[in-house]
Design a protein around this motif. Structure first.
Motif, mmCIF file in Angstrom:
data_model
loop_
_atom_site.group_PDB
_atom_site.id
_atom_site.type_symbol
_atom_site.label_atom_id
_atom_site.label_comp_id
_atom_site.label_asym_id
_atom_site.label_seq_id
_atom_site.Cartn_x
_atom_site.Cartn_y
_atom_site.Cartn_z
ATOM 1 N N LEU A 74 7.375 -0.003 2.612
ATOM 2 C CA LEU A 74 7.321 0.247 1.171
ATOM 3 C C LEU A 74 7.233 -1.035 0.353
ATOM 4 N N THR A 75 7.682 -2.149 0.920
ATOM 5 C CA THR A 75 7.619 -3.403 0.165
ATOM 6 C C THR A 75 6.183 -3.883 -0.002
ATOM 7 N N ILE A 76 5.274 -3.361 0.798
ATOM 8 C CA ILE A 76 3.876 -3.760 0.689
ATOM 9 C C ILE A 76 3.200 -3.026 -0.455
ATOM 10 N N TYR A 77 3.587 -1.772 -0.657
ATOM 11 C CA TYR A 77 2.943 -0.941 -1.660
ATOM 12 C C TYR A 77 3.619 -1.086 -3.016
ATOM 13 N N LYS A 78 2.817 -0.962 -4.069
ATOM 14 C CA LYS A 78 3.360 -0.921 -5.422
ATOM 15 C C LYS A 78 3.864 0.498 -5.662
ATOM 16 N N PHE A 79 5.078 0.620 -6.175
ATOM 17 C CA PHE A 79 5.653 1.944 -6.405
ATOM 18 C C PHE A 79 4.879 2.640 -7.520
ATOM 19 N N ARG A 80 4.391 3.838 -7.243
ATOM 20 C CA ARG A 80 3.565 4.577 -8.192
ATOM 21 C C ARG A 80 4.188 5.935 -8.496
ATOM 22 N N LEU A 81 3.730 6.506 -9.589
ATOM 23 C CA LEU A 81 4.198 7.821 -9.993
ATOM 24 C C LEU A 81 3.912 8.860 -8.911
ATOM 25 N N SER A 82 2.757 8.764 -8.276
ATOM 26 C CA SER A 82 2.416 9.737 -7.233
ATOM 27 C C SER A 82 3.405 9.682 -6.071
ATOM 28 N N MET A 83 3.939 8.486 -5.769
ATOM 29 C CA MET A 83 4.958 8.370 -4.721
ATOM 30 C C MET A 83 6.233 9.093 -5.143
ATOM 31 N N LEU A 84 6.632 8.899 -6.388
ATOM 32 C CA LEU A 84 7.829 9.550 -6.902
ATOM 33 C C LEU A 84 7.667 11.064 -6.892
ATOM 34 N N MET A 85 6.488 11.539 -7.285
ATOM 35 C CA MET A 85 6.238 12.974 -7.306
ATOM 36 C C MET A 85 6.257 13.549 -5.888
ATOM 37 N N SER A 86 5.737 12.818 -4.936
ATOM 38 C CA SER A 86 5.732 13.276 -3.548
ATOM 39 C C SER A 86 7.159 13.355 -2.997
#
Length: 152
Positions: A28-40
């Motif tokens: 997860l440290t590689i990816y930028k946290f996005r709204l779609s991640m939160l929704m998932s």
């Protein structure tokens, strides 16, 4: 400090037959946290809460099937304020899981896949969930109050 020298890439073959090196397990440290991640993540949590709520519903149905004292006990337990709050959470989680599931069906049909559309649909899913939950719980509350008034 010793650097980790393990190779975090694996060698594979892409669809063209060319060899490629890809990450073994991106963190997860590689990816930028996005709204779609939160929704998932929220959708998965809502699925778990919905399953737990079904257990409470099965408990009530068991009391209903046995009748008499068993039904009164299960009904009294589920009328406790904490149980009512839990049932409201179950209702909201189930509705959210359903609404987001509909959004996933739209995605499966290859529609609304652009980032801007996904970022707009996330908050819309939350608003729709809140509206439907308010309508459902409000109508149940009004019905219970009418029934209580008729019994008096």
């Amino acid at each position: 400090m010793v650097a980790d020298r393990r190779d975090s890439l694996y060698e594979g073959v892409n669809s063209d037959g060319n060899r490629v090196r890809r990450p073994k397990s991106p963190h997860l440290t590689i990816y930028k946290f996005r709204l779609s991640m939160l929704m998932s993540i929220g959708n998965r949590m809502a699925g778990v809460v919905s399953t737990v709520g079904l257990g409470m519903f099965a408990f009530w149905l068991r009391g209903l099937a046995r009748g008499g004292a068993t039904y009164r006990k299960s009904n009294a337990l589920l009328c406790h304020p904490v149980a009512r709050l839990t049932l409201a959470g179950w209702c909201a989680a189930s509705i959210y899981h359903f609404v987001v599931g509909l959004r996933h069906l739209i995605w499966d049909d290859a529609h609304r896949l652009e980032k801007t559309q996904i970022n707009r649909d996330g908050p819309r899913s939350l608003v729709m969930t809140l509206m439907i939950t308010t309508i459902v719980l409000g109508s149940l509350t009004m019905r219970a109050r009418r029934r209580k008034g008729a019994e008096s």
